[in-house]
Design a protein around this motif. Sequence first.
Motif, mmCIF file in Angstrom:
data_model
loop_
_atom_site.group_PDB
_atom_site.id
_atom_site.type_symbol
_atom_site.label_atom_id
_atom_site.label_comp_id
_atom_site.label_asym_id
_atom_site.label_seq_id
_atom_site.Cartn_x
_atom_site.Cartn_y
_atom_site.Cartn_z
ATOM 1 N N GLU A 1 39.846 33.581 38.226
ATOM 2 C CA GLU A 1 39.726 34.427 39.416
ATOM 3 C C GLU A 1 40.730 33.982 40.480
ATOM 4 O O GLU A 1 41.418 34.791 41.093
ATOM 5 N N GLU B 1 38.788 38.521 44.804
ATOM 6 C CA GLU B 1 38.984 37.580 43.683
ATOM 7 C C GLU B 1 38.730 36.142 44.137
ATOM 8 O O GLU B 1 38.159 35.341 43.406
ATOM 9 N N HIS C 1 35.113 35.769 44.087
ATOM 10 C CA HIS C 1 34.610 35.608 42.713
ATOM 11 C C HIS C 1 34.753 34.162 42.267
ATOM 12 O O HIS C 1 33.877 33.612 41.611
ATOM 13 N N GLU D 1 33.816 44.757 40.966
ATOM 14 C CA GLU D 1 34.961 44.965 40.079
ATOM 15 C C GLU D 1 35.360 46.432 39.921
ATOM 16 O O GLU D 1 36.533 46.733 39.706
HETATM 17 FE FE LIG Z 1 37.324 39.125 39.749
#
Ligand SMILES: [Fe+2]
Lengths: 318, 97
Positions: free
Chosen positions: A50, A80, A83, A163
């Motif tokens: 990520e 990201e 994440h 996502e």
């Molecule tokens: Fe991601």
Amino acid sequence: MTEFSVNDAELEKRFQDRVDDEQKIEPKDWMPEGYRKNLIRQISQHAHSEVIGMQPEGNWISRAPTLRRKMILLAKVQDEGGHGLYLYSAAETLGASREEMVEALHEGRAKYASIFNYPSLTWADIGTIGWLVDGAAIVNQISLQRTSYGPYSRAMIRICKEESFHQRQGYESLIALAHGSAEQKAMAQDALNRWWWPSLMMFGPHDAESAHSGQSMKWKIKRKSNDTLRQDFVDQTVPQADFLGLEIPDPDLKWNEERGHYDFGEIDWEEFQRVISGDGMCNRDRVATHKKAHDDGAWVRDALRAYEAKKANKSEAA
Amino acid sequence: MNEQQQLLPLFEVFVRSKRGLDHKHVGSLHAENPEQALEYARDCYTRRSEGVSIWVVKSSDITASQEEDARSFYDPMDDKPYRHAMHYQLPEPVNNM
Ligand SMILES: [Fe+2]
Ligand SMILES: [Fe+2]
């Protein structure tokens, strides 16, 4: 009261019964050492992916063609980073420290998705990454929402919610290119040509060759095999490429009526091995950039710590 | 790893998604102090207006019971069926209470 007489075999049996019964394993539960190790490896790899994945896209933030595209890309790259945080936190519940994980990344002991070792050369790469790379990630992550480890499963559920925006914004930006001028369409086709095969590699080696697969499936860390996930991805992506009027760079790709799936060509596994073991186009650069960002941020962490220490001293003196 | 590089303390994050609902555990993060943890939590866990209020609590300040202790911890509750509504059989005409 805790029963002291139970031996490891009994504990392992209870553990497996719980897994078989689709109950989640939580941080303080007894678990086999292999389960813990396997999870730490997989979750930290996932977290690194990520965070390293922010680089090829971050590369284009300052050159996005419009303000709208720039805001979208910024938001996506920030997601990201988030994440990465969810996943590092999940790994930490297993006793791995953030420092250890980052150190393993910097020293090349920890892997991350090999796809991020390819360069993002044109603006069309950004749309293609959203469409294919996030698309492939979603296929994998949807199945991982049902992973047996509670904190990992919850992180996946949270991530999957975000996502879909990533994939849709990428595809939308590719529609603009594919339905634009001849040059724009050629740029989109070129990006697809370069990202298609690395996207298929994201699902890892064939089931028969996958080192951790069997045990991971038994422990329900993984819920679907690499080849099954890859097939799911191909099946859902081909019609999307058709809609764009772009051609997937695989002469063997064709619908198989009997199987009810698309057949597709063989991945260049030599390239896969080369990139995963550190010799892709951008491996050194990606890790060096991460290390530099980490080192450059040291003064902020030091300043915060110094400020906290000063406050603590003051309240002690008072 | 020396003292200076040590990990920032861990905080647990709870978010109230809208007025009238409970705060719910959403995850954790590292921060130097509660104020910073709150700002990080805002950036990490409420990017899409997932909440109207955030709690951050130092993880080390949480005392938790364990599931293995469930028997000794909750046992006394199991032999008190009269605490449950369904323990009481009422005639059909008045059974909707
Ligand atoms: Fe991601
Ligand atoms: Fe994404």
